[in-house]
Enzyme design. Sequence first.
Site, PDB file in Angstrom:
ATOM      1  N   ASP A  15       0.867  -1.167   0.000  1.00  9.67           N
ATOM      2  CA  ASP A  15       0.000   0.000   0.000  1.00  9.67           C
ATOM      3  C   ASP A  15       0.913   1.228   0.000  1.00  9.67           C
ATOM      4  OD1 ASP A  15      -2.369   1.592   0.352  1.00  9.67           O
ATOM      5  OD2 ASP A  15      -1.863   1.735   2.476  1.00  9.67           O
ATOM      6  N   ASP A  17       0.053   5.154   1.063  1.00  6.50           N
ATOM      7  CA  ASP A  17      -0.082   6.063   2.213  1.00  6.50           C
ATOM      8  C   ASP A  17      -0.178   5.257   3.517  1.00  6.50           C
ATOM      9  OD1 ASP A  17      -0.998   8.924   0.854  1.00  6.50           O
ATOM     10  OD2 ASP A  17      -1.648   7.174  -0.280  1.00  6.50           O
TER      11      ASP A  17
END
Length: 225
Positions: A15, A17
């Site tokens: 992922d 952020d």
Amino acid sequence: MAGLPFRNIRAVLFDLDGTLIDSAPDLGAAADKMRTDRGLLPLPLERYRPMAGAGARGMLGVAFGISPEHPEFLALREEFFTNYESCMTERTTIFDGVPQLVSRLVECRMAWGVVTNKSARFTEPLTRKLPLFTTAGAVVSGDTTPHAKPHPAPLIEAAARLGLAPGECIYVGDDERDIVAGLAAGMGTVAAAYGYLGATTQPAEWGAHATINSPAGLLQLLESA
């Protein structure tokens, strides 16, 4: 908790952020500008940080106490997007330990990539500007496929771009939807407990194959598999 899901792995997908980058300062600044533009008092970053993983929905919820059902939400979201677009690399940093982690993956000839729910409108200029991503073999945004996480489609797309089967990849993320998507894609899953976790969030309940408290924990996991 090393084991079968982490053996014979040929790629690590992350992922963005809250897992690789700390974008909360820029996300919070974009929302807070909307407050100050309306004559409201600014809020401290600590108010925004726990909701940074929820993007515009989270930031507008903190700034104005509204949800996507609010009649003005769409207009406010576009204003937020415009603000964020103008500042998204001003305060964003790479989490400590991530450059060393990525360097080690590259040294070991292990492919790596990014799967984020951030739209390409933001992902592409952001990853182009940050040198960390020059070695990424795949960058899949929230609008790259017809579905965003927790649907597995973006993860399966990233594996395909790397020329690998999903089972040859693991997925690392700091939100429950990351783990749901990874499991549905047939990947080994790792919860990043150092990311944007709210006070009531319990990563142990997400069903991930493992949990790490720092980027270095992933190296230890892979090397002990």
